[in-house]
Design a protein around this motif. Structure first.
Motif, PDB file in Angstrom:
ATOM      1  N   THR A  14      35.433  18.357 231.511  1.00 31.96           N
ATOM      2  CA  THR A  14      34.888  19.000 230.122  1.00 31.96           C
ATOM      3  C   THR A  14      35.747  18.661 229.456  1.00 31.96           C
ATOM      4  OG1 THR A  14      34.993  21.008 231.624  1.00 31.96           O
ATOM      5  CG2 THR A  14      35.166  22.322 229.460  1.00 31.96           C
ATOM      6  N   GLU A  15      35.354  18.519 228.351  1.00 27.32           N
ATOM      7  CA  GLU A  15      35.635  18.238 226.795  1.00 27.32           C
ATOM      8  C   GLU A  15      35.884  19.183 226.163  1.00 27.32           C
ATOM      9  OE1 GLU A  15      32.664  15.215 224.628  1.00 27.32           O
ATOM     10  OE2 GLU A  15      32.711  13.925 226.991  1.00 27.32           O
ATOM     11  N   LEU A  16      37.061  19.148 225.514  1.00 29.74           N
ATOM     12  CA  LEU A  16      37.938  19.561 224.279  1.00 29.74           C
ATOM     13  C   LEU A  16      36.596  19.579 222.635  1.00 29.74           C
ATOM     14  CD1 LEU A  16      39.697  20.176 226.059  1.00 29.74           C
ATOM     15  CD2 LEU A  16      41.315  20.484 225.028  1.00 29.74           C
ATOM     16  N   GLU A  66      49.054  17.460 215.282  1.00 24.92           N
ATOM     17  CA  GLU A  66      48.373  17.129 214.866  1.00 24.92           C
ATOM     18  C   GLU A  66      47.209  17.063 216.459  1.00 24.92           C
ATOM     19  OE1 GLU A  66      47.995  19.247 212.061  1.00 24.92           O
ATOM     20  OE2 GLU A  66      46.779  17.531 211.240  1.00 24.92           O
ATOM     21  N   ALA A  67      47.561  16.256 217.129  1.00 23.58           N
ATOM     22  CA  ALA A  67      46.574  16.410 218.079  1.00 23.58           C
ATOM     23  C   ALA A  67      46.517  16.953 219.351  1.00 23.58           C
ATOM     24  CB  ALA A  67      47.022  14.701 218.784  1.00 23.58           C
ATOM     25  N   ALA A  68      47.812  17.448 219.247  1.00 20.99           N
ATOM     26  CA  ALA A  68      48.281  19.021 220.369  1.00 20.99           C
ATOM     27  C   ALA A  68      47.168  20.094 219.575  1.00 20.99           C
ATOM     28  CB  ALA A  68      50.040  19.506 220.406  1.00 20.99           C
ATOM     29  N   ARG A  69      46.844  20.040 218.483  1.00 19.41           N
ATOM     30  CA  ARG A  69      46.080  20.873 217.674  1.00 19.41           C
ATOM     31  C   ARG A  69      45.502  21.688 218.726  1.00 19.41           C
ATOM     32  NH1 ARG A  69      46.560  21.518 211.263  1.00 19.41           N
ATOM     33  NH2 ARG A  69      44.562  22.685 211.774  1.00 19.41           N
ATOM     34  N   VAL A  70      43.998  20.706 219.398  1.00 16.40           N
ATOM     35  CA  VAL A  70      43.004  20.413 219.929  1.00 16.40           C
ATOM     36  C   VAL A  70      42.946  21.310 220.585  1.00 16.40           C
ATOM     37  CG1 VAL A  70      41.343  18.830 220.751  1.00 16.40           C
ATOM     38  CG2 VAL A  70      42.162  18.253 218.704  1.00 16.40           C
ATOM     39  N   ALA A 110      41.738  16.565 232.709  1.00 16.46           N
ATOM     40  CA  ALA A 110      41.103  14.952 233.378  1.00 16.46           C
ATOM     41  C   ALA A 110      41.447  16.088 235.145  1.00 16.46           C
ATOM     42  CB  ALA A 110      42.572  14.243 233.014  1.00 16.46           C
ATOM     43  N   ALA A 111      42.599  16.660 235.418  1.00 17.35           N
ATOM     44  CA  ALA A 111      42.925  17.811 236.791  1.00 17.35           C
ATOM     45  C   ALA A 111      42.287  18.938 236.649  1.00 17.35           C
ATOM     46  CB  ALA A 111      43.972  17.016 236.876  1.00 17.35           C
ATOM     47  N   LEU A 112      42.753  19.481 237.393  1.00 17.02           N
ATOM     48  CA  LEU A 112      42.477  20.671 237.946  1.00 17.02           C
ATOM     49  C   LEU A 112      44.219  20.602 238.909  1.00 17.02           C
ATOM     50  CD1 LEU A 112      39.327  22.048 238.950  1.00 17.02           C
ATOM     51  CD2 LEU A 112      40.158  22.000 236.492  1.00 17.02           C
TER      52      LEU A 112
END
Length: 142
Positions: A14-16, A66-70, A110-112
């Motif tokens: 699943t892509e964010l 900033e990366a965490a904001r995604v 990447a993982a459940l």
């Protein structure tokens, strides 16, 4: 806030939604004021070059945030992030012009994991160069 994404709605792959974050010298000064990190490599071009950098660079923690904001924008609740870590691989170089730099961030599940948690792997680049390595967040979903 409440978590906007349910565990049973996602799967590995699943892509964010990807995001672009502009960074200017003014952004760096604002971040320095907020964080208390006034290291001159983040605002003084002459000093940055003297210590071997190509130009002023963004704060590593700013890039990380900033990366965490995604992730936080996707999940809808920053408190849902239970783990987050990165390795700094290359600096974000911020030229002294009207454009500055741009940090491009994408992510995917990447993982459940157990307890309604998922691992999200992030890719952060600037000027085509990967600026964060091993960028991963574990998020508890609803």
């Amino acid at each position: 806030m409440t978590v906007a994404v349910r565990f049973d709605e996602v799967q590995v792959g699943t892509e964010l939604p990807a995001r672009s974050f502009p960074v200017t010298r003014a952004t760096l000064v604002q971040y320095a004021g907020a964080s208390g990190d006034f290291n001159p490599i983040h605002w003084n071009e002459k000093f940055a070059v003297e210590v071997g950098l190509p130009d002023v660079i963004a704060h590593g923690m700013f890039t990380m945030a900033e990366a965490a904001r995604v992730v936080t924008d996707w999940v809808g609740d920053p408190a849902a992030v239970v783990e987050y870590g990165v390795r700094f691989t290359k600096p974000v170089i911020v030229p002294n012009d009207s454009v500055g730099a741009v940090i491009e961030v994408s992510g995917k599940v990447a993982a459940l994991l157990d307890d309604n948690r998922v691992r999200v792997d992030l890719v952060a680049t600037s000027e085509g160069q990967k600026v964060l390595g091993m960028a991963r967040a574990v998020v508890r979903l609803g």
